[in-house]
Design a protein around this motif. Structure first.
Motif, mmCIF file in Angstrom:
data_model
loop_
_atom_site.group_PDB
_atom_site.id
_atom_site.type_symbol
_atom_site.label_atom_id
_atom_site.label_comp_id
_atom_site.label_asym_id
_atom_site.label_seq_id
_atom_site.Cartn_x
_atom_site.Cartn_y
_atom_site.Cartn_z
ATOM 1 N N ALA A 25 -13.011 18.947 76.527
ATOM 2 C CA ALA A 25 -12.933 18.618 74.990
ATOM 3 C C ALA A 25 -11.483 18.146 74.797
ATOM 4 O O ALA A 25 -11.323 17.239 73.894
ATOM 5 N N VAL A 26 -10.656 18.909 75.499
ATOM 6 C CA VAL A 26 -9.020 18.752 75.222
ATOM 7 C C VAL A 26 -8.882 17.201 75.792
ATOM 8 O O VAL A 26 -8.226 16.247 75.290
ATOM 9 N N TRP A 27 -9.486 16.782 77.161
ATOM 10 C CA TRP A 27 -9.424 15.373 77.772
ATOM 11 C C TRP A 27 -9.993 14.366 76.665
ATOM 12 O O TRP A 27 -9.431 13.523 76.483
ATOM 13 N N ASN A 28 -11.173 14.761 76.016
ATOM 14 C CA ASN A 28 -11.961 13.534 75.197
ATOM 15 C C ASN A 28 -10.794 13.469 74.017
ATOM 16 O O ASN A 28 -10.726 12.263 73.484
ATOM 17 N N ALA A 29 -10.170 14.380 73.262
ATOM 18 C CA ALA A 29 -9.277 14.404 72.405
ATOM 19 C C ALA A 29 -8.233 13.675 72.599
ATOM 20 O O ALA A 29 -7.847 12.572 71.942
ATOM 21 N N LEU A 30 -7.341 14.194 73.820
ATOM 22 C CA LEU A 30 -6.273 13.342 74.311
ATOM 23 C C LEU A 30 -6.432 12.023 74.804
ATOM 24 O O LEU A 30 -5.535 11.080 74.298
ATOM 25 N N SER A 31 -7.670 11.586 75.227
ATOM 26 C CA SER A 31 -7.879 10.109 75.379
ATOM 27 C C SER A 31 -8.602 9.300 74.399
ATOM 28 O O SER A 31 -9.082 8.110 74.635
ATOM 29 N N PHE A 32 -8.667 9.836 73.209
ATOM 30 C CA PHE A 32 -9.217 9.025 71.944
ATOM 31 C C PHE A 32 -10.792 8.530 72.273
ATOM 32 O O PHE A 32 -11.097 7.628 72.050
ATOM 33 N N ASP A 33 -11.380 9.497 73.018
ATOM 34 C CA ASP A 33 -12.750 9.355 73.439
ATOM 35 C C ASP A 33 -13.555 8.675 71.995
ATOM 36 O O ASP A 33 -13.558 9.487 71.193
ATOM 37 N N LYS A 34 -14.128 7.507 72.144
ATOM 38 C CA LYS A 34 -14.919 6.940 71.073
ATOM 39 C C LYS A 34 -15.993 7.849 70.621
ATOM 40 O O LYS A 34 -16.274 8.143 69.408
ATOM 41 N N GLU A 35 -16.847 8.572 71.585
ATOM 42 C CA GLU A 35 -17.989 9.375 71.143
ATOM 43 C C GLU A 35 -17.534 10.852 70.960
ATOM 44 O O GLU A 35 -18.281 11.276 69.955
ATOM 45 N N ARG A 36 -16.797 11.432 71.588
ATOM 46 C CA ARG A 36 -16.567 12.821 71.392
ATOM 47 C C ARG A 36 -15.099 12.979 71.047
ATOM 48 O O ARG A 36 -14.658 14.385 70.648
ATOM 49 N N GLY A 37 -14.165 12.100 70.844
ATOM 50 C CA GLY A 37 -12.693 12.220 70.666
ATOM 51 C C GLY A 37 -12.631 11.996 69.101
ATOM 52 O O GLY A 37 -11.220 11.830 68.970
ATOM 53 N N GLU A 38 -13.312 11.838 68.282
ATOM 54 C CA GLU A 38 -13.193 11.408 67.003
ATOM 55 C C GLU A 38 -13.541 12.540 65.858
ATOM 56 O O GLU A 38 -13.514 12.280 64.702
ATOM 57 N N THR A 39 -13.705 13.688 66.320
ATOM 58 C CA THR A 39 -14.045 15.016 65.629
ATOM 59 C C THR A 39 -12.758 15.375 64.709
ATOM 60 O O THR A 39 -11.625 15.151 65.194
ATOM 61 N N ASP A 40 -13.026 16.135 63.689
ATOM 62 C CA ASP A 40 -11.956 17.018 63.090
ATOM 63 C C ASP A 40 -11.073 17.658 64.048
ATOM 64 O O ASP A 40 -9.804 17.875 64.013
ATOM 65 N N ARG A 41 -11.681 18.626 64.696
ATOM 66 C CA ARG A 41 -10.926 19.374 65.887
ATOM 67 C C ARG A 41 -10.124 18.530 66.923
ATOM 68 O O ARG A 41 -9.290 18.813 67.095
ATOM 69 N N ALA A 42 -10.877 17.463 67.341
ATOM 70 C CA ALA A 42 -10.057 16.493 68.021
ATOM 71 C C ALA A 42 -8.772 15.901 67.467
ATOM 72 O O ALA A 42 -7.791 15.807 68.092
ATOM 73 N N LYS A 43 -9.018 15.546 66.401
ATOM 74 C CA LYS A 43 -7.769 15.135 65.543
ATOM 75 C C LYS A 43 -6.542 16.212 65.551
ATOM 76 O O LYS A 43 -5.488 16.218 65.710
ATOM 77 N N ARG A 44 -7.078 17.367 65.358
ATOM 78 C CA ARG A 44 -6.066 18.793 65.339
ATOM 79 C C ARG A 44 -5.491 18.736 66.563
ATOM 80 O O ARG A 44 -4.375 19.265 66.647
ATOM 81 N N ILE A 45 -6.301 18.798 67.705
ATOM 82 C CA ILE A 45 -5.689 18.837 68.988
ATOM 83 C C ILE A 45 -4.794 17.685 69.296
ATOM 84 O O ILE A 45 -3.583 18.223 69.661
ATOM 85 N N ARG A 46 -5.021 16.389 68.698
ATOM 86 C CA ARG A 46 -4.006 15.619 68.925
ATOM 87 C C ARG A 46 -2.827 15.737 68.373
ATOM 88 O O ARG A 46 -1.559 15.577 68.923
#
Length: 124
Positions: A25-46
């Motif tokens: 999940a951290v990887w998906n957020a930090l790599s701006f994954d199109k499918e899994r890295g655009e959630t609110d949590r991913a934005k907070r992680i970034r």
């Protein structure tokens, strides 16, 4: 344009702990994954990663640009292309592919350079 946030291993581990997620999940957020890295949590992680010293990086092909003393800027693209920009008044650009001049642009403005680079990158 592909991008990612560069952080240390320790920061990645801290992100996983703070947000109670796995490494993926951290990887998906930090790599701006199109499918899994655009959630609110991913934005907070970034955002947290940037606060911890993370740096946004852009992935691009390796290119070299030289500003020579003869009033030319030469840029070498990975597909055996050289762009030769004159820095003189009414400057132009010559495009060389495998050592052969294939195109000339007159009166090139700085705003024209990305378009010229994009066209030159398509040469095979």
């Amino acid at each position: 344009m592909k991008k990612y946030i560069h952080v240390t291993k320790e920061v990645r581990q801290e992100l996983a702990e703070v947000f109670k997620v796995g490494d993926r999940a951290v990887w998906n957020a930090l790599s701006f994954d199109k499918e899994r890295g655009e959630t609110d949590r991913a934005k907070r992680i970034r955002m947290f990663a940037l606060q911890k010293g993370g740096i946004v990086m852009v992935v691009s092909p390796e290119m070299e640009t030289l500003h020579d003393s003869d009033d030319y800027m030469r840029q070498y693209l990975p597909n055996d292309v050289m762009l030769e920009f004159s820095k003189k008044e009414d400057a132009g650009c010559d495009v060389y592919h495998k050592g052969v001049k294939v195109h000339h642009y007159d009166k090139v403005m700085v705003s024209d350079i990305p378009e010229i680079q994009n066209w030159a990158a398509t040469l095979r």
